[in-house]
Write an enzyme that holds these catalytic residues in place. Structure first.
Site, short mmCIF file in Angstrom:
data_model
loop_
_atom_site.label_atom_id
_atom_site.label_comp_id
_atom_site.label_asym_id
_atom_site.label_seq_id
_atom_site.Cartn_x
_atom_site.Cartn_y
_atom_site.Cartn_z
N HIS A 203 -62.19 -71.77 26.36
CA HIS A 203 -63.51 -71.13 26.34
C HIS A 203 -63.41 -69.78 25.64
O HIS A 203 -62.31 -69.27 25.38
CB HIS A 203 -64.06 -70.96 27.76
CG HIS A 203 -63.14 -70.30 28.73
ND1 HIS A 203 -62.61 -69.06 28.53
CD2 HIS A 203 -62.64 -70.73 29.92
CE1 HIS A 203 -61.85 -68.74 29.56
NE2 HIS A 203 -61.83 -69.75 30.42
P1 TYD Z 1 -61.97 -71.75 34.76
O1 TYD Z 1 -62.76 -70.73 34.00
O2 TYD Z 1 -62.12 -73.17 34.36
O3 TYD Z 1 -60.44 -71.36 34.76
P2 TYD Z 1 -59.47 -71.13 33.51
O4 TYD Z 1 -60.31 -70.93 32.31
O5 TYD Z 1 -58.78 -69.87 33.82
O6 TYD Z 1 -58.59 -72.29 33.41
O7 TYD Z 1 -62.33 -71.57 36.30
C1 TYD Z 1 -62.03 -72.55 37.27
C2 TYD Z 1 -63.07 -72.46 38.37
O8 TYD Z 1 -63.01 -71.20 39.03
C3 TYD Z 1 -64.49 -72.60 37.85
O9 TYD Z 1 -65.22 -73.38 38.77
C4 TYD Z 1 -65.04 -71.20 37.84
C5 TYD Z 1 -64.26 -70.52 38.95
N1 TYD Z 1 -64.00 -69.09 38.71
C6 TYD Z 1 -64.65 -68.14 39.48
O10 TYD Z 1 -65.45 -68.45 40.38
N2 TYD Z 1 -64.37 -66.82 39.25
C7 TYD Z 1 -63.51 -66.42 38.28
O11 TYD Z 1 -63.27 -65.20 38.10
C8 TYD Z 1 -62.86 -67.42 37.48
C9 TYD Z 1 -61.89 -67.03 36.39
C10 TYD Z 1 -63.13 -68.74 37.73
#
Ligand code: TYD
Length: 141
Positions: free
Chosen positions: A57
């Protein structure tokens, strides 16, 4: 909208001071001093298998510094305009700074990887762009 143009050359590697003594190491990361933003959010990623790709992302607002405080991983960054770079995070006193609107993939996690993420913004799912084609459209408009 100049503020959404990704600034690929701002991606940079940081080496923090290690305050080691005979008791072990200590690394200090102060917001707006050791990293170029006030830290509003901290999260960490662990227990990801080697073949997992996370991230995938870009963020419209958030800047990040990623530090593998344990183990190793890699970060691939893209700017949607054919620039791509891969960074190895493999020492607990080094980190990578990611400005906003950079596409990022985190992958190749070692079993003991704990990837600490410092962010400039509180969590807001609306500022995440999770589709690469949408990201490219947004940076090229
Ligand atoms: P995601 O953004 O997919 O993690 P990464 O990109 O680091 O692999 O996030 C995984 C889940 O956690 C998603 O449901 C969103 C949630 N999340 C939060 O609630 N707060 C946060 O600060 C982050 C980074 C994720």
């Amino acid at each position: 909208m100049s503020d959404i143009i990704p600034v690929f050359d701002q991606v940079k590697f940081f080496e923090f001071n290690q305050r080691g003594d005979n008791r072990g190491h200590l690394v200090v990361v102060e917001g707006a001093q050791d990293v170029p933003f006030e830290i509003k959010r901290v999260f960490y990623i662990y227990g990801s298998d080697r073949d997992v790709v996370r991230g995938q992302h870009a963020n419209r607002k958030s800047e990040f510094v990623l530090i593998n405080v344990s183990g190793t991983s890699k970060v691939r960054v893209k700017d949607g305009k054919d620039n791509e770079a891969i960074f190895s995070l493999n020492r607990p006193h080094t980190g990578i700074y990611l400005p906003k609107m950079i596409w990022k993939d985190m992958y190749d996690f070692s079993e003991d990887s704990v990837l600490l993420c410092l962010a400039s913004e509180h969590y807001d799912s609306e500022e995440y762009i999770r589709n690469y084609d949408d990201y490219v459209k947004e940076v090229c408009k």
